[in-house]
Write an enzyme that holds these catalytic residues in place. Structure first.
Site, PDB file in Angstrom:
ATOM      1  CB  THR A 212      -0.940  -0.015   1.223  1.00  0.00           C
ATOM      2  OG1 THR A 212      -1.749  -1.191   1.131  1.00  0.00           O
ATOM      3  CG2 THR A 212      -1.838   1.213   1.256  1.00  0.00           C
TER       4      THR A 212
ATOM      5  CB  CYS B 254      27.615   5.266   6.578  1.00  0.00           C
ATOM      6  SG  CYS B 254      26.712   6.511   5.682  1.00  0.00           S
TER       7      CYS B 254
END
Ligand SMILES: *Cc1c(COP(=O)(O)O)cnc(C)c1O
Length: 403
Positions: free
Chosen positions: A238, A326
């Site tokens: 969705t 990161c």
């Protein structure tokens, strides 16, 4: 405390116009766009309008846009989708050593599955040589993926030239344009992209929404998600309706304000580079001096750790980042800096500043002043500094030879 946010390459705040547009689809219009009833139709129309806006912002057709959960998913889907759809034609992928991990780790995973990977080197500015792309192409090459602008060092790649080469050979070309979009023109035809990634939260939309452009006629099927028929079978699940609405608005604004925004960011970038290089010793600019995105300035301060500088900056209310952000906890310096040939010990002293809409020249001033005193304090504590000999060529190159 004065707070100055200089980390727009990591993420941006959601701008008020975007938040306002999005709010209606959080509190009010809650239909599922797949539903046939009024609630569904209303939302479906808004999603398609947002798709038009995203498409228009990169010179694409709405049918060529797939909404995703962000830059990482778009990069993953682009690479995985191309190689799995075309694996009967070959198994060779070309990319570069400075790509975002969303591309690099994906191709590494594919290597374990038997794909053949070429990771192209870059020059001292982090730039790929288009001729290297040409020379790496074999009869088995099924994908070239090179980013438009680098997140850590800001370098803009010659993607237009690379795309001419991939076109000659009929090989699909994916461009990660997450960092360039909203700062320099990104037009899929001008760049010659067959697939192109953008992410919402780098352009004043919220986190968790992105888009993948797939040129009409490209042999590409979505191969990662299995589920419903959303996004014309190209991304099951969705739709993130509020995110999509926000992305549409943010893309519309990014293009409308592009000239003004990039002039502003260029001014701040040039000011911070000029001041840092002139006022602080033993510092080098990383990335390309000219071919770099507006608003982006990255440095290596020799003899100091990036982490210590970040913490000291944070204590003064300044938010910046370091090349190794990161992989926090890891002592490995950034793969990007190492790829440009910067020695390990120098790469550890990296600091990235990335400016945004709301920053001013006053912020630049505050950053440089603060940085001057931080560098002075940290260097006075650093044992390597005490061995530094300003008359020694190796020391000057940051090789910490303890001469
Ligand atoms: C931030 C970034 C990504 C990842 O995007 P997300 O939306 O955070 O997943 C990919 N590529 C580049 C160049 C980026 O800067």
């Amino acid at each position: 405390m004065r707070r100055v946010y200089l980390d727009h390459s990591a993420t941006t705040p959601v701008c008020p116009e975007v938040a306002e547009e999005m709010y209606k689809y959080i509190t009010g219009n809650y239909g599922n766009p797949t539903s046939v009833h009024y609630y569904g139709r209303q939302v479906r129309n808004a999603v398609e309008e947002a798709r038009e806006k995203v498409a228009a912002s990169i010179g694409a057709n709405a049918k060529e846009i797939v909404f995703t959960s962000g830059g990482t998913e778009s990069d993953n889907m682009a690479v995985h989708g191309i190689v799995y759809t075309n694996k009967n034609k070959g198994n060779h992928i070309i990319t570069s050593a400075v790509e975002h991990h969303a591309v690099l780790n994906m191709v590494q995973a594919l290597e374990k599955e038997g794909f053949d990977i070429t990771v192209l080197p870059v020059d001292q500015y982090g730039m790929v040589n288009p001729e290297d792309v040409r020379n790496a192409i074999t009869g088995n090459t099924i994908l070239v993926s090179i980013m438009h602008a680098n997140n850590e060092i800001g370098t803009i790649q010659p993607v237009e030239e690379i795309s001419k080469i991939t076109r000659e050979h009929g090989i699909p070309f994916h461009i990660d344009a997450v960092q360039s979009f909203g700062k320099i023109p990104v037009n899929v035809d001008d760049l010659g992209a067959d697939l192109l990634t953008i992410s919402g939260h780098k352009v004043y939309a919220p986190k968790g929404i992105g888009a993948l452009y797939v040129r009409k006629g490209t042999r590409w099927k979505q191969t990662l998600f299995h589920g419903g028929a959303q996004e014309r079978l190209r991304r099951a699940g969705t739709e993130n309706v509020p995110g999509i609405i926000a992305m549409g608005k943010a893309c519309e604004l990014a293009v409308a304000d592009l000239q003004e925004e990039s002039d502003h960011l260029r001014k701040l970038r040039d000011a911070v580079i000029e001041k840092v290089l002139n006022k602080i010793e033993h510092v080098r600019l990383t990335g390309h001096p000219a071919e770099r995105i507006p608003g982006h300035a990255s440095f290596c301060f020799e003899f100091i750790e990036g982490e210590s500088m970040l913490l000291s900056l944070d204590m003064k209310g300044i938010a910046a980042s370091s090349g190794s952000a990161c992989t926090s906890g890891s002592l490995e310096p950034s793969h990007v800096l190492l790829a440009t040939g910067i020695p390990h010990e120098v790469a550890h002293g990296s600091i990235r500043t990335s400016f945004g809409k709301d920053n001013t020249l006053d912020d630049v001033e505050y950053f440089v002043e603060t940085m001057q005193s931080i560098v002075e304090r940290l260097r006075s504590m650093s044992p390597i500094d005490q061995d530094f000999d300003s008359t020694c060529a190796s020391c000057k190159e940051g090789k910490s030879c303890h001469a």
